[in-house]
Motif scaffolding. Structure first.
Motif, PDB file in Angstrom:
ATOM      1  N   ASP A  11      10.013  12.041  43.199  1.00 27.62           N
ATOM      2  CA  ASP A  11       9.888  12.734  44.476  1.00 27.62           C
ATOM      3  C   ASP A  11       8.433  13.081  44.708  1.00 27.62           C
ATOM      4  OD1 ASP A  11      12.607  12.713  45.120  1.00 27.62           O
ATOM      5  OD2 ASP A  11      12.976  14.502  43.909  1.00 27.62           O
ATOM      6  N   TYR A  12       7.983  12.886  45.930  1.00 29.68           N
ATOM      7  CA  TYR A  12       6.598  13.192  46.270  1.00 29.68           C
ATOM      8  C   TYR A  12       6.535  13.607  47.729  1.00 29.68           C
ATOM      9  CZ  TYR A  12       7.254   8.341  47.536  1.00 29.68           C
ATOM     10  OH  TYR A  12       7.776   7.183  48.029  1.00 29.68           O
ATOM     11  N   LYS A  13       5.398  14.142  48.094  1.00 28.01           N
ATOM     12  CA  LYS A  13       5.168  14.607  49.448  1.00 28.01           C
ATOM     13  C   LYS A  13       3.886  13.963  49.957  1.00 28.01           C
ATOM     14  CE  LYS A  13       3.811  18.953  50.092  1.00 28.01           C
ATOM     15  NZ  LYS A  13       3.822  20.403  50.199  1.00 28.01           N
ATOM     16  N   ILE A  14       3.865  13.552  51.227  1.00 22.48           N
ATOM     17  CA  ILE A  14       2.664  12.998  51.836  1.00 22.48           C
ATOM     18  C   ILE A  14       2.061  14.077  52.728  1.00 22.48           C
ATOM     19  CG2 ILE A  14       1.730  11.223  53.361  1.00 22.48           C
ATOM     20  CD1 ILE A  14       4.026   9.398  52.365  1.00 22.48           C
ATOM     21  N   GLN A  15       0.775  14.307  52.545  1.00 22.91           N
ATOM     22  CA  GLN A  15       0.092  15.373  53.280  1.00 22.91           C
ATOM     23  C   GLN A  15      -1.385  15.039  53.443  1.00 22.91           C
ATOM     24  OE1 GLN A  15       1.193  18.142  50.173  1.00 22.91           O
ATOM     25  NE2 GLN A  15      -0.965  18.443  49.623  1.00 22.91           N
ATOM     26  N   VAL A  69      -2.708  11.890  51.275  1.00 25.48           N
ATOM     27  CA  VAL A  69      -2.363  11.647  49.881  1.00 25.48           C
ATOM     28  C   VAL A  69      -0.858  11.794  49.701  1.00 25.48           C
ATOM     29  CG1 VAL A  69      -4.575  12.322  48.872  1.00 25.48           C
ATOM     30  CG2 VAL A  69      -2.834  14.073  49.272  1.00 25.48           C
ATOM     31  N   ALA A  70      -0.338  11.060  48.742  1.00 31.72           N
ATOM     32  CA  ALA A  70       1.020  11.272  48.264  1.00 31.72           C
ATOM     33  C   ALA A  70       0.864  12.061  46.969  1.00 31.72           C
ATOM     34  CB  ALA A  70       1.715   9.943  48.006  1.00 31.72           C
ATOM     35  N   VAL A  76      -2.123  13.747  42.682  1.00 34.05           N
ATOM     36  CA  VAL A  76      -2.263  12.691  43.674  1.00 34.05           C
ATOM     37  C   VAL A  76      -1.819  11.375  43.055  1.00 34.05           C
ATOM     38  CG1 VAL A  76      -3.890  11.406  45.123  1.00 34.05           C
ATOM     39  CG2 VAL A  76      -4.167  13.882  44.842  1.00 34.05           C
ATOM     40  N   ILE A  77      -0.884  10.691  43.743  1.00 30.79           N
ATOM     41  CA  ILE A  77      -0.402   9.398  43.237  1.00 30.79           C
ATOM     42  C   ILE A  77      -0.576   8.286  44.273  1.00 30.79           C
ATOM     43  CG2 ILE A  77       1.179  10.407  41.561  1.00 30.79           C
ATOM     44  CD1 ILE A  77       3.467   9.791  43.573  1.00 30.79           C
ATOM     45  N   ASN A 176      10.908   7.420  69.137  1.00 36.86           N
ATOM     46  CA  ASN A 176      11.949   7.518  68.120  1.00 36.86           C
ATOM     47  C   ASN A 176      11.320   7.221  66.765  1.00 36.86           C
ATOM     48  OD1 ASN A 176      14.301   7.539  66.673  1.00 36.86           O
ATOM     49  ND2 ASN A 176      14.983   5.532  67.353  1.00 36.86           N
ATOM     50  N   PHE A 177      10.871   8.254  66.064  1.00 43.39           N
ATOM     51  CA  PHE A 177      10.252   8.027  64.772  1.00 43.39           C
ATOM     52  C   PHE A 177      11.008   8.755  63.676  1.00 43.39           C
ATOM     53  CE2 PHE A 177       7.997  11.441  66.962  1.00 43.39           C
ATOM     54  CZ  PHE A 177       8.065  12.463  66.038  1.00 43.39           C
ATOM     55  N   ASN A 178      10.810   8.285  62.477  1.00 40.52           N
ATOM     56  CA  ASN A 178      11.482   8.816  61.307  1.00 40.52           C
ATOM     57  C   ASN A 178      10.837  10.150  60.930  1.00 40.52           C
ATOM     58  OD1 ASN A 178      12.411   9.399  58.752  1.00 40.52           O
ATOM     59  ND2 ASN A 178      12.232   7.296  57.998  1.00 40.52           N
ATOM     60  N   GLU A 179      11.590  11.238  60.988  1.00 41.43           N
ATOM     61  CA  GLU A 179      11.047  12.564  60.695  1.00 41.43           C
ATOM     62  C   GLU A 179      10.976  12.871  59.206  1.00 41.43           C
ATOM     63  OE1 GLU A 179       9.713  14.867  62.472  1.00 41.43           O
ATOM     64  OE2 GLU A 179      10.132  14.236  64.503  1.00 41.43           O
ATOM     65  N   ARG A 180      11.303  11.909  58.367  1.00 41.13           N
ATOM     66  CA  ARG A 180      11.347  12.156  56.914  1.00 41.13           C
ATOM     67  C   ARG A 180      10.021  12.674  56.384  1.00 41.13           C
ATOM     68  NH1 ARG A 180      11.369   7.746  52.397  1.00 41.13           N
ATOM     69  NH2 ARG A 180      11.351   9.103  50.607  1.00 41.13           N
ATOM     70  N   PHE A 181       8.907  12.165  56.926  1.00 42.46           N
ATOM     71  CA  PHE A 181       7.607  12.577  56.404  1.00 42.46           C
ATOM     72  C   PHE A 181       6.971  13.553  57.341  1.00 42.46           C
ATOM     73  CE2 PHE A 181       8.375   8.382  54.563  1.00 42.46           C
ATOM     74  CZ  PHE A 181       8.383   8.746  53.246  1.00 42.46           C
TER      75      PHE A 181
END
Length: 181
Positions: A11-15, A69-70, A76-77, A176-181
């Motif tokens: 699991d990771y987060k993009i920011q 970054v993810a 950072v990966i 219509n975009f993917n709200e996942r990120f």
């Protein structure tokens, strides 16, 4: 004998990147350059790329463009720069995001796909018409990766004695975009 690290999904987060991420970003770039060298892939040269795109370069890009970054567990990966213009490779002035320095840790899988998906979603959110990127023409594996992802090769350009393929993706249905990120 050096033991190769096992690639794993996590699991990771993009920011947006922050200054404290810069050393890890640069290390990912260096690691990826070494990986290219080890695997005899012509893309980023270890003797040139990390010097040209050093910590100061990325610090400056954070002020001008969007450096993402993810991260997992504050590590950072993956990294990706989104630019709104790219006069070095693209001679037109289309409403696009231009992806540069897309690199991921060699220890994890799927991060590159997530960063590209994030860029596409950002383009939809910002009502861009295209997402564009380039890669060395002779890098067949990376060219195939972009093709498989849905990018279309629209030509090539020579830069400093090296030919680069130009890839773009037309952004459809911008609302219509993917709200996942």
């Amino acid at each position: 004998m050096i033991e190769e690290k096992r690639k794993e999904k996590i699991d990771y987060k993009i920011q947006l990147a922050v200054v404290n991420d810069l050393e890890e970003i640069h290390q990912i770039i260096i690691d990826r350059c070494n990986w290219f060298l080890k695997n005899n892939i012509k893309q980023w040269n270890i003797n040139h790329y990390p010097k040209k795109y050093n910590l100061e370069y990325f610090k400056e890009q954070m002020k001008i463009n969007k450096l993402y970054v993810a991260k997992t567990k504050n590590r950072v990966i993956g990294v990706m720069l989104l630019k709104e213009t790219d006069k070095e490779y693209w001679l037109d002035n289309k409403n696009a995001f231009y992806i540069h320095h897309l690199a991921t840790s060699i220890d994890y899988t799927g991060v590159g796909n997530a960063l590209l998906t994030f860029a596409i979603n950002q383009a939809k959110r910002r009502k861009k018409d295209y997402v564009r990127l380039d890669c060395v023409q002779s890098n067949s594996k990376l060219n195939q990766y972009y093709r498989n992802f849905g990018f279309v090769n629209i030509g090539s350009i020579e830069s400093n004695g090296c030919y680069h393929n130009l890839w773009e993706m037309k952004i459809e249905n911008k609302n219509n975009f993917n709200e996942r990120f």
